[in-house]
Design a protein around this motif. Structure first.
Motif, PDB file in Angstrom:
ATOM      1  N   ILE A  25      35.300 137.017  37.935  1.00  0.00           N
ATOM      2  CA  ILE A  25      34.108 137.636  37.347  1.00  0.00           C
ATOM      3  C   ILE A  25      34.094 139.139  37.618  1.00  0.00           C
ATOM      4  CG2 ILE A  25      31.586 137.732  37.496  1.00  0.00           C
ATOM      5  CD1 ILE A  25      31.650 134.690  38.007  1.00  0.00           C
ATOM      6  N   ALA A  26      34.483 139.541  38.832  1.00  0.00           N
ATOM      7  CA  ALA A  26      34.531 140.967  39.166  1.00  0.00           C
ATOM      8  C   ALA A  26      35.539 141.692  38.273  1.00  0.00           C
ATOM      9  CB  ALA A  26      34.894 141.145  40.638  1.00  0.00           C
ATOM     10  N   HIS A  27      36.657 141.041  37.980  1.00  0.00           N
ATOM     11  CA  HIS A  27      37.661 141.668  37.116  1.00  0.00           C
ATOM     12  C   HIS A  27      37.136 141.814  35.695  1.00  0.00           C
ATOM     13  CE1 HIS A  27      41.546 142.850  35.584  1.00  0.00           C
ATOM     14  NE2 HIS A  27      41.513 141.871  34.708  1.00  0.00           N
TER      15      HIS A  27
ATOM     16  N   VAL B  32      36.785 145.347  33.601  1.00  0.00           N
ATOM     17  CA  VAL B  32      37.392 145.588  32.289  1.00  0.00           C
ATOM     18  C   VAL B  32      36.340 146.061  31.295  1.00  0.00           C
ATOM     19  CG1 VAL B  32      38.531 144.509  30.315  1.00  0.00           C
ATOM     20  CG2 VAL B  32      39.305 143.981  32.631  1.00  0.00           C
ATOM     21  N   VAL B  33      35.197 145.379  31.254  1.00  0.00           N
ATOM     22  CA  VAL B  33      34.151 145.712  30.280  1.00  0.00           C
ATOM     23  C   VAL B  33      33.501 147.056  30.591  1.00  0.00           C
ATOM     24  CG1 VAL B  33      31.899 145.009  29.378  1.00  0.00           C
ATOM     25  CG2 VAL B  33      33.691 143.292  29.727  1.00  0.00           C
ATOM     26  N   GLU B  34      33.173 147.288  31.846  1.00  0.00           N
ATOM     27  CA  GLU B  34      32.363 148.446  32.226  1.00  0.00           C
ATOM     28  C   GLU B  34      33.182 149.699  32.545  1.00  0.00           C
ATOM     29  OE1 GLU B  34      30.120 146.907  35.475  1.00  0.00           O
ATOM     30  OE2 GLU B  34      29.230 145.292  34.281  1.00  0.00           O
ATOM     31  N   ASP B  35      34.462 149.529  32.857  1.00  0.00           N
ATOM     32  CA  ASP B  35      35.248 150.705  33.250  1.00  0.00           C
ATOM     33  C   ASP B  35      36.543 150.860  32.448  1.00  0.00           C
ATOM     34  OD1 ASP B  35      35.544 152.958  35.246  1.00  0.00           O
ATOM     35  OD2 ASP B  35      37.392 151.855  35.654  1.00  0.00           O
ATOM     36  N   GLU B  36      37.377 149.831  32.444  1.00  0.00           N
ATOM     37  CA  GLU B  36      38.706 149.991  31.846  1.00  0.00           C
ATOM     38  C   GLU B  36      38.640 150.239  30.340  1.00  0.00           C
ATOM     39  OE1 GLU B  36      42.888 148.450  33.024  1.00  0.00           O
ATOM     40  OE2 GLU B  36      41.767 146.758  32.194  1.00  0.00           O
ATOM     41  N   TRP B  37      37.702 149.593  29.664  1.00  0.00           N
ATOM     42  CA  TRP B  37      37.617 149.800  28.209  1.00  0.00           C
ATOM     43  C   TRP B  37      37.268 151.244  27.880  1.00  0.00           C
ATOM     44  CZ3 TRP B  37      39.390 145.274  26.496  1.00  0.00           C
ATOM     45  CH2 TRP B  37      39.552 145.112  25.128  1.00  0.00           C
TER      46      TRP B  37
ATOM     47  N   THR C 146      40.623 145.019  41.121  1.00  0.00           N
ATOM     48  CA  THR C 146      40.087 143.660  40.963  1.00  0.00           C
ATOM     49  C   THR C 146      41.200 142.682  40.586  1.00  0.00           C
ATOM     50  OG1 THR C 146      39.483 144.170  38.664  1.00  0.00           O
ATOM     51  CG2 THR C 146      37.768 144.418  40.353  1.00  0.00           C
ATOM     52  N   MET C 147      42.216 143.180  39.869  1.00  0.00           N
ATOM     53  CA  MET C 147      43.364 142.315  39.558  1.00  0.00           C
ATOM     54  C   MET C 147      44.107 141.948  40.843  1.00  0.00           C
ATOM     55  SD  MET C 147      44.626 140.975  36.804  1.00  0.00           S
ATOM     56  CE  MET C 147      46.043 139.925  36.464  1.00  0.00           C
TER      57      MET C 147
ATOM     58  N   THR D  45      27.790 133.813  37.327  1.00  0.00           N
ATOM     59  CA  THR D  45      27.922 133.703  38.791  1.00  0.00           C
ATOM     60  C   THR D  45      29.103 132.809  39.124  1.00  0.00           C
ATOM     61  OG1 THR D  45      26.433 131.783  38.900  1.00  0.00           O
ATOM     62  CG2 THR D  45      25.433 133.987  39.087  1.00  0.00           C
ATOM     63  N   PRO D  46      29.665 132.952  40.330  1.00  0.00           N
ATOM     64  CA  PRO D  46      30.846 132.147  40.703  1.00  0.00           C
ATOM     65  C   PRO D  46      30.525 130.714  41.114  1.00  0.00           C
ATOM     66  CG  PRO D  46      30.287 133.624  42.482  1.00  0.00           C
ATOM     67  CD  PRO D  46      29.366 133.973  41.362  1.00  0.00           C
TER      68      PRO D  46
END
Length: 261
Positions: A111-113, A117-122, A137-138, A259-260
């Motif tokens: 979930i953290a990854h 991806v959505v909030e930073d890497e994109w 996170t990876m 959530t996990p």
């Protein structure tokens, strides 16, 4: 201007393209008509028409080939991102078959990854840069699987399957990151721009009696060519500009698994 256009709406981009193409076309046609009358251009119609046909066909084929290749890369990158999100879902589902002490840790890392991806890497991919947060996170996901100590044959099988899926996801992520690098070379851009100028230039050499009709035809050709050139530029980096890809697969994963637990 092209970098600023990443923050423009589709309507603003269309208006800018029309203005940028039609303006110079109209100015060029006015300059030509001030120097030569339509009657002065009539004797060269056959030669100009033949040259325009040859240049137009060559440039049209080249333009279509580049646009087709870039569109293929764009759709392939979209498919890669979707498969990466599917791998994330599969890892989340497989985690329930692993030892209970590792399940929540693995799902929390997944979930953290997805959030990274959505909030930073994109966002960083818009500028052809990898996200250090997503890379961290990876690594966190890998560490969570390194800590798994399977107790049964079934857990060993599920762990092996999960590691295989994780390797696939890591490969898909690397391909997605590499897709952000622009692939149209500088030489190709020179050819595309030179062909655009040559094609539009030949339009000015026709001796059309009605100036408004001539202006409309010339501006239409210029706008069409510039729209295609902009599409090539925008699709060359599928994460920036308009249109651009969205992290839809990751967003759906986060909606399904907030959530996990």
């Amino acid at each position: 201007m092209l970098h600023y256009s990443e923050h423009w709406s589709t309507a603003m981009i269309l208006l800018a393209v029309v203005a940028f193409a039609a303006g110079p076309s109209a100015l060029g046609l006015l300059i030509v008509r001030r120097r030569w009358r339509a009657a002065d251009l009539h004797p060269g119609h056959d030669v100009v028409g033949f040259a325009f046909g040859v240049v137009g066909v060559i440039y049209g084929v080249m333009l279509g080939f580049v646009l087709s290749a870039i569109w293929g890369q764009y759709t392939h990158t979209d498919e890669i991102a979707t498969l990466e999100g599917v791998s994330l879902r599969n890892l989340h589902r497989n985690s329930y078959a692993l030892p209970a002490t590792n399940q929540v840790v693995i799902r929390a890392a997944l979930i953290a990854h997805a959030h990274a991806v959505v909030e930073d890497e994109w966002q960083t991919l818009r500028y052809c840069q990898e996200s250090q947060l997503a890379q961290n996170t990876m690594e966190r996901i890998w560490q969570s699987y390194y800590a798994v100590n399977p107790e049964t044959d079934a857990q060993k099988a599920w762990l092996a399957e999960s590691i295989h899926t994780l390797n696939e996801m890591a490969l898909l992520r690397r391909v997605r990151i590499l897709a952000a690098d622009q692939t149209v070379s500088g030489v190709m851009w020179v050819l595309l721009l030179f062909g655009a100028v040559a094609t539009c230039g030949f339009m000015h050499a026709f001796g059309v009696e009605r100036f408004r009709a001539h202006l409309l035809m010339t501006a239409t050709v210029a706008v069409l060519i510039l729209l295609i050139l902009y599409m090539i530029y925008a699709l060359d980096n599928p994460f920036g500009g308009e249109p651009h890809l969205t992290p839809e697969a990751f967003i759906r994963f986060l909606k399904a698994h907030p959530t996990p637990e």
